[in-house]
Design a protein around this motif. Structure first.
Motif, PDB file in Angstrom:
ATOM      1  N   PRO A 131       0.831  -1.202   0.000  1.00  0.00           N
ATOM      2  CA  PRO A 131       0.000   0.000   0.000  1.00  0.00           C
ATOM      3  C   PRO A 131       0.870   1.259   0.000  1.00  0.00           C
ATOM      4  N   ALA A 132       0.224   2.395  -0.105  1.00  0.00           N
ATOM      5  CA  ALA A 132       0.927   3.685  -0.104  1.00  0.00           C
ATOM      6  C   ALA A 132       0.035   4.710   0.582  1.00  0.00           C
ATOM      7  N   ALA A 133       0.572   5.904   0.757  1.00  0.00           N
ATOM      8  CA  ALA A 133      -0.208   6.991   1.354  1.00  0.00           C
ATOM      9  C   ALA A 133       0.275   8.314   0.787  1.00  0.00           C
ATOM     10  N   LEU A 134      -0.654   9.253   0.691  1.00  0.00           N
ATOM     11  CA  LEU A 134      -0.349  10.627   0.316  1.00  0.00           C
ATOM     12  C   LEU A 134      -0.632  11.492   1.531  1.00  0.00           C
ATOM     13  N   LYS A 135       0.343  12.298   1.910  1.00  0.00           N
ATOM     14  CA  LYS A 135       0.159  13.211   3.038  1.00  0.00           C
ATOM     15  C   LYS A 135       0.271  14.637   2.522  1.00  0.00           C
ATOM     16  N   LEU A 175       3.792  17.993   0.235  1.00  0.00           N
ATOM     17  CA  LEU A 175       3.175  16.772  -0.274  1.00  0.00           C
ATOM     18  C   LEU A 175       4.170  15.646  -0.034  1.00  0.00           C
ATOM     19  N   GLY A 176       3.681  14.517   0.409  1.00  0.00           N
ATOM     20  CA  GLY A 176       4.578  13.392   0.607  1.00  0.00           C
ATOM     21  C   GLY A 176       3.902  12.092   0.264  1.00  0.00           C
ATOM     22  N   ALA A 177       4.690  11.150  -0.227  1.00  0.00           N
ATOM     23  CA  ALA A 177       4.181   9.815  -0.536  1.00  0.00           C
ATOM     24  C   ALA A 177       4.984   8.792   0.251  1.00  0.00           C
ATOM     25  N   TRP A 178       4.272   7.968   0.995  1.00  0.00           N
ATOM     26  CA  TRP A 178       4.898   6.862   1.724  1.00  0.00           C
ATOM     27  C   TRP A 178       4.626   5.588   0.938  1.00  0.00           C
ATOM     28  N   LYS A 210       9.660   4.067   2.812  1.00  0.00           N
ATOM     29  CA  LYS A 210      10.267   5.388   2.655  1.00  0.00           C
ATOM     30  C   LYS A 210       9.179   6.430   2.475  1.00  0.00           C
ATOM     31  N   TYR A 211       9.583   7.666   2.668  1.00  0.00           N
ATOM     32  CA  TYR A 211       8.696   8.810   2.520  1.00  0.00           C
ATOM     33  C   TYR A 211       9.406   9.803   1.620  1.00  0.00           C
ATOM     34  N   VAL A 212       8.821  10.079   0.459  1.00  0.00           N
ATOM     35  CA  VAL A 212       9.373  11.047  -0.494  1.00  0.00           C
ATOM     36  C   VAL A 212       8.469  12.270  -0.422  1.00  0.00           C
ATOM     37  N   TRP A 213       9.055  13.435  -0.193  1.00  0.00           N
ATOM     38  CA  TRP A 213       8.279  14.647   0.001  1.00  0.00           C
ATOM     39  C   TRP A 213       8.744  15.760  -0.923  1.00  0.00           C
TER      40      TRP A 213
END
Length: 132
Positions: free
Chosen positions: A63-67, A77-80, A123-126
């Protein structure tokens, strides 16, 4: 009279490993930014979120997430995702369309980076955009 600083806010959208989730997140992002009176950020934020989440879906199996976080004049904006491997880019002269997403992020965002989450929890890319 000084301009009032907007109150900070944050949203997190958890998504399944499904390419359709990227479009759903774009629509939610548009609604969030519009409701917070930030229409000038809709287009660049949609582009950046699409790249970050597209990479998360394309290169991982979980799964993933958008913050989204607004703090002062900055929208982050970040994507995990579940893969702790550092994000990569391809050389600019490569004929392939693959691997160009982070070049777009670098070109459109005011700043960007990444970090591993809890060792092997992904990981978290922001990236950040200055709000008008």
């Amino acid at each position: 009279m000084p301009t009032p600083v907007p109150a900070p806010w944050e949203y997190t959208l958890y998504i399944p490993h499904d390419p359709r989730a990227v479009g759903i997140c774009r629509r939610a992002l548009r609604d969030i930014l519009t409701s917070h009176h930030l229409p000038a950020l809709v287009e660049p934020a949609e582009l950046l979120a699409s790249e970050l989440l597209g990479n998360a879906i394309r290169h991982t199996k979980g799964p993933a997430a958008l913050k989204l976080r607004r703090s002062g004049p900055t929208l982050r904006l970040g994507a995990w995702d579940t893969d702790p491997t550092p994000p990569g880019t391809k050389p600019q002269d490569d004929e392939s369309d693959e691997g160009r997403g982070l070049h777009l992020v670098d070109a459109y965002a005011d700043d960007w980076g990444w970090f591993q989450v809890n060792g092997t929890a992904g990981k978290y890319v922001w990236c950040e955009l200055g709000a008008p």
